[in-house]
Motif scaffolding. Structure first.
Motif, PDB file in Angstrom:
ATOM      1  N   LEU A 359       0.855  -1.187   0.000  1.00 13.06           N
ATOM      2  CA  LEU A 359       0.000   0.000   0.000  1.00 13.06           C
ATOM      3  C   LEU A 359       0.891   1.237   0.000  1.00 13.06           C
ATOM      4  CD1 LEU A 359      -2.515  -1.004   2.812  1.00 13.06           C
ATOM      5  CD2 LEU A 359      -2.881  -1.095   0.342  1.00 13.06           C
ATOM      6  N   VAL A 360       0.579   2.201  -0.840  1.00  9.04           N
ATOM      7  CA  VAL A 360       1.361   3.430  -0.916  1.00  9.04           C
ATOM      8  C   VAL A 360       0.450   4.602  -0.529  1.00  9.04           C
ATOM      9  CG1 VAL A 360       2.748   4.915  -2.401  1.00  9.04           C
ATOM     10  CG2 VAL A 360       2.727   2.430  -2.780  1.00  9.04           C
ATOM     11  N   ILE A 361       0.827   5.308   0.532  1.00  2.00           N
ATOM     12  CA  ILE A 361      -0.032   6.413   1.018  1.00  2.00           C
ATOM     13  C   ILE A 361       0.824   7.659   1.211  1.00  2.00           C
ATOM     14  CG2 ILE A 361      -1.664   7.147   2.797  1.00  2.00           C
ATOM     15  CD1 ILE A 361      -1.860   4.138   3.597  1.00  2.00           C
ATOM     16  N   LYS A 362       0.403   8.762   0.598  1.00  2.00           N
ATOM     17  CA  LYS A 362       1.127  10.021   0.774  1.00  2.00           C
ATOM     18  C   LYS A 362       0.893  10.562   2.181  1.00  2.00           C
ATOM     19  CE  LYS A 362      -0.275  12.665  -2.572  1.00  2.00           C
ATOM     20  NZ  LYS A 362      -0.262  13.749  -3.550  1.00  2.00           N
ATOM     21  N   THR A 363       1.884  11.259   2.677  1.00  2.00           N
ATOM     22  CA  THR A 363       1.773  11.857   4.016  1.00  2.00           C
ATOM     23  C   THR A 363       0.493  12.689   4.148  1.00  2.00           C
ATOM     24  OG1 THR A 363       4.171  11.985   4.078  1.00  2.00           O
ATOM     25  CG2 THR A 363       2.971  13.341   5.666  1.00  2.00           C
ATOM     26  N   HIS A 364       0.247  13.520   3.103  1.00  3.82           N
ATOM     27  CA  HIS A 364      -0.881  14.445   3.223  1.00  3.82           C
ATOM     28  C   HIS A 364      -2.233  13.808   2.899  1.00  3.82           C
ATOM     29  CE1 HIS A 364       1.053  18.125   4.475  1.00  3.82           C
ATOM     30  NE2 HIS A 364       2.113  17.670   3.815  1.00  3.82           N
ATOM     31  N   SER A 365      -2.221  12.512   2.616  1.00  4.74           N
ATOM     32  CA  SER A 365      -3.502  11.806   2.483  1.00  4.74           C
ATOM     33  C   SER A 365      -3.978  11.301   3.841  1.00  4.74           C
ATOM     34  CB  SER A 365      -3.366  10.631   1.518  1.00  4.74           C
ATOM     35  OG  SER A 365      -3.068  11.098   0.232  1.00  4.74           O
ATOM     36  N   CYS A 366      -3.115  11.457   4.862  1.00  2.00           N
ATOM     37  CA  CYS A 366      -3.503  11.042   6.216  1.00  2.00           C
ATOM     38  C   CYS A 366      -4.050  12.271   6.941  1.00  2.00           C
ATOM     39  CB  CYS A 366      -2.294  10.498   6.980  1.00  2.00           C
ATOM     40  SG  CYS A 366      -1.529   9.082   6.175  1.00  2.00           S
ATOM     41  N   HIS A 367      -5.345  12.295   7.159  1.00  2.00           N
ATOM     42  CA  HIS A 367      -5.971  13.451   7.808  1.00  2.00           C
ATOM     43  C   HIS A 367      -6.136  13.161   9.283  1.00  2.00           C
ATOM     44  CE1 HIS A 367      -6.719  15.088   3.849  1.00  2.00           C
ATOM     45  NE2 HIS A 367      -7.167  13.906   3.493  1.00  2.00           N
ATOM     46  N   LEU A 368      -5.508  14.002  10.101  1.00  2.00           N
ATOM     47  CA  LEU A 368      -5.551  13.766  11.542  1.00  2.00           C
ATOM     48  C   LEU A 368      -6.630  14.601  12.194  1.00  2.00           C
ATOM     49  CD1 LEU A 368      -1.761  13.699  12.356  1.00  2.00           C
ATOM     50  CD2 LEU A 368      -3.364  11.804  12.529  1.00  2.00           C
ATOM     51  N   MET A 369      -7.267  13.991  13.177  1.00  2.00           N
ATOM     52  CA  MET A 369      -8.270  14.724  13.941  1.00  2.00           C
ATOM     53  C   MET A 369      -8.130  14.343  15.400  1.00  2.00           C
ATOM     54  SD  MET A 369     -11.374  14.151  11.352  1.00  2.00           S
ATOM     55  CE  MET A 369     -10.563  12.729  10.704  1.00  2.00           C
ATOM     56  N   ALA A 370      -8.478  15.282  16.243  1.00  2.00           N
ATOM     57  CA  ALA A 370      -8.474  14.959  17.671  1.00  2.00           C
ATOM     58  C   ALA A 370      -9.640  14.016  17.936  1.00  2.00           C
ATOM     59  CB  ALA A 370      -8.623  16.232  18.487  1.00  2.00           C
ATOM     60  N   GLU A 371      -9.494  13.185  18.938  1.00  2.00           N
ATOM     61  CA  GLU A 371     -10.546  12.214  19.204  1.00  2.00           C
ATOM     62  C   GLU A 371     -11.778  12.874  19.807  1.00  2.00           C
ATOM     63  OE1 GLU A 371     -10.115   7.557  20.258  1.00  2.00           O
ATOM     64  OE2 GLU A 371      -9.155   9.002  21.548  1.00  2.00           O
TER      65      GLU A 371
END
Lengths: 371, 224
Positions: A359-371
């Motif tokens: 699997l190849v995932i760009k850094t900016h494809s990971c969207h972080l949110m607070a829980e």
């Protein structure tokens, strides 16, 4: 005259309360904010109340209560407002709302009716020049390209010399090159006029490309305000609206923060999978949520090399399911991820359950949110 | 061929269609944009002449125009004669009778004008009047043409209301459709045929003009 200048350089200040419905749910718009001269992005998912907010400011919708003013020009207070016609607000609608039966020139002159004919002609000529549409003056909106129509709509709103400009996703349908040219012309215009411009978008790219300042609207509330960098890198409260559309959502723990590179390493809880993600303000060891769009993940059938993408994760195909013209692959890489591919990609890679993949995932494809 | 009745009918139809544009536009505007909760009642009243038998309508009109009603009394004081069985009475009756044929196409075309255009017009400083004349009306031309033509054609062909309100006075209230009735009663089938054919031809020409003008796809225009 002094009032006029003050008006034009005024800051938009708004406290708006308004009940509204969006896709069958009732929301309350509770927005308190200030917009200085220059471009301010109003960002938020669809249904957050962006258009309702603009309509309240323009006077097309009456707020339940609150106060709206540009400089010392009060537009709405104590339940009564200045009529739309006298607010001097430029509004470019999402669908532009150019008058289809009028020529480009007539569209632009429409808002200049109170002026003398000479002044009218002069202003029209000058704005046609600034927005590079003088050659289109005799055409009708149906006869010009969509980029040209956006320019006409902007020119029509700005020629009236408004004290505030509202733009409701006006450039959403344009390609990047056309878009940036129009934005440059808008910036050039506003160098001279210095009015607050409230620019609605739900595209993250536009936020960084345009904004000096931004407001984040969620479910009718302004939840953050600041520069795009400040607002967008702050981990946010997870909301239904934000998670809609993300197929992959995991709880992660922050392993390390790389301030210098603007990234972080996070481990998916309950697995050994580590992801490189954009940097947000969060302590090492704290728990966040990461959302990844299934369409943002690449699949490789051999270990890929020489990629810019920072996350290459080995895994095994569990299942393949065809939905219309999209194939949904479930891949076990320690955590289970959904990946969207085309039929052609599935066949070219000879994908089937049990097959090893990366699997190849760009850094900016990971969207972080607070829980 | 009795041309007196023919010209009388044309005069009546043109006058009624013209008056209906003047009073139909504000009514249609109100029906389209009013937010009054009982608006549907007004809409039903406007549509009544479509379904009412002409005799019912004619009867009430006759009563309303007669010397015992406020309108009839006022007219009597002003002019010295009653409204019933006069050309003016006929005009009033025809206006009521043809009202929905003007108002409904007008209202339908107003309603089809994109709401955002009206908002755009308002944000550009235009008053309601200016928005109406510069945006709504120009974009409603097909509905205007339809309403105008339908009220003209409908007035040309009315019979029951004319007979009830106007009677059958040559040169005053005797229209073509009444004339045809008379001719048939008198067994003048050839004359009746001639008159009927003329009415048929006019109605056909009017309606086909409307459909031709309102046609959006000119690709299939007959002579091109």
């Amino acid at each position: 005259m002094a009032v006029e200048v003050e008006d034009r350089q005024g800051v938009l200040t708004a406290q708006i309360r308004k009940q509204f419905c969006s896709s069958g749910r009732a929301f309350e718009l509770r927005a308190d904010f200030a917009v200085p001269p220059g471009i301010t992005i109003l960002f938020g998912p669809s249904g957050a109340g962006k258009t309702t907010l603009l309509d309240c400011i323009a006077g097309l919708t009456r707020p339940d209560s609150g106060r709206i003013a540009v400089g010392n020009h009060v537009l709405f207070a104590d339940g009564t407002g200045v009529p739309v016609q006298r607010r001097r607000i430029g509004y470019v609608f999402q669908d532009l709302a150019l008058f289809p039966h009028l020529r480009v020139e007539e569209n632009i002159r429409y808002g200049l009716a109170p002026l003398a004919a000479g002044e009218r002609g002069q202003r029209t000529d000058s704005i046609l020049e600034s927005f590079r549409i003088a050659h289109l003056r005799a055409r009708r909106p149906g006869e010009i390209s969509s980029g040209e129509r956006q320019r006409v709509a902007l020119a029509r709103a700005l020629v009236t010399d408004p004290c505030l400009l509202l733009l409701d996703e006006p450039l959403a349908a344009l390609d990047a090159a056309t878009k940036s040219m129009i934005v440059e012309d808008l910036r050039a215009w506003n160098q001279l006029h210095r009015i607050p411009i409230l620019y609605v978008t739900h595209s993250r790219d536009e936020v960084f490309a345009l904004g000096e300042n931004m407001l984040l609207l969620e479910e009718g509330k302004v939840v953050a305000q600041g520069t795009p960098h400040q607002v967008m890198t702050a981990p946010r409260r997870e909301t239904v609206a934000q998670l809609a559309g993300f197929e992959n959502i995991f709880t992660v723990q922050v392993v390390a923060a790389h301030e210098d590179r603007g990234t972080m390493t996070c481990r998916i809880t309950g697995s050994k999978v580590e992801l490189e993600t954009p940097l947000v303000r969060a302590e090492v060891g704290s728990t966040l949520r990461v959302a990844i769009d299934a369409g943002d993940i690449l699949l490789a059938s051999v270990p890929p090399t020489g990629l810019s993408a920072r996350n290459v994760i080995p895994g095994r195909v569990i299942s393949l399911e065809q939905r219309d013209v999209i194939v949904v692959a479930k891949v076990d890489c320690g955590a289970e991820m959904a990946v969207h591919l085309t039929l052609a990609a599935r066949d070219a890679l000879h994908l089937q359950p049990g097959r090893d993949v990366w699997l190849v995932i760009k850094t900016h494809s990971c969207h972080l949110m607070a829980e | 061929m009795d041309w007196q009745a023919f010209w009388l009918t044309i005069r009546l139809a043109v006058l009624v269609a013209a008056i209906l544009v003047v009073i139909g536009l504000p009514i249609a505007y109100w029906i389209t944009y009013s937010r009054w909760r009982w608006k549907f009642l007004a809409e039903a009243v406007v549509a009544l002449p479509i379904v009412l038998p002409p005799t019912v309508l004619g009867f009430y009109l006759l009563v309303a125009l007669g010397p015992h009603s406020p309108l009839g009394r006022w007219w009597l004081q002003m002019t010295g004669h009653t409204l019933a069985f006069t050309f003016e009475g006929l005009v009033i009756g025809s206006i009521v009778y043809s009202l929905p044929f003007a108002v409904q196409p007008f209202a339908a075309s107003f309603a089809s004008v994109d709401h955002r255009l009206l908002s755009a017009s308002a944000t550009l400083g235009a008053s309601r009047w200016r928005t109406f004349f510069r945006v709504i009306l120009p974009l409603s031309v097909p509905g205007l043409v339809t309403g105008l033509a339908l009220s003209f054609a409908h007035t040309m062909g009315e019979f029951g209301v004319v007979l009830m309100v106007g009677g059958n006075i040559p040169g005053v209230t005797r229209t073509v459709s009444i004339q045809i009735y008379d001719q048939v009663q008198a067994f003048q089938y050839a004359a009746a045929n001639q008159t009927a054919l003329l009415l048929l031809a006019i109605s056909f020409v009017v309606l086909s003009t409307v459909y031709a003008l309102n046609r959006r796809v000119w690709a299939v225009w007959p002579w091109k």
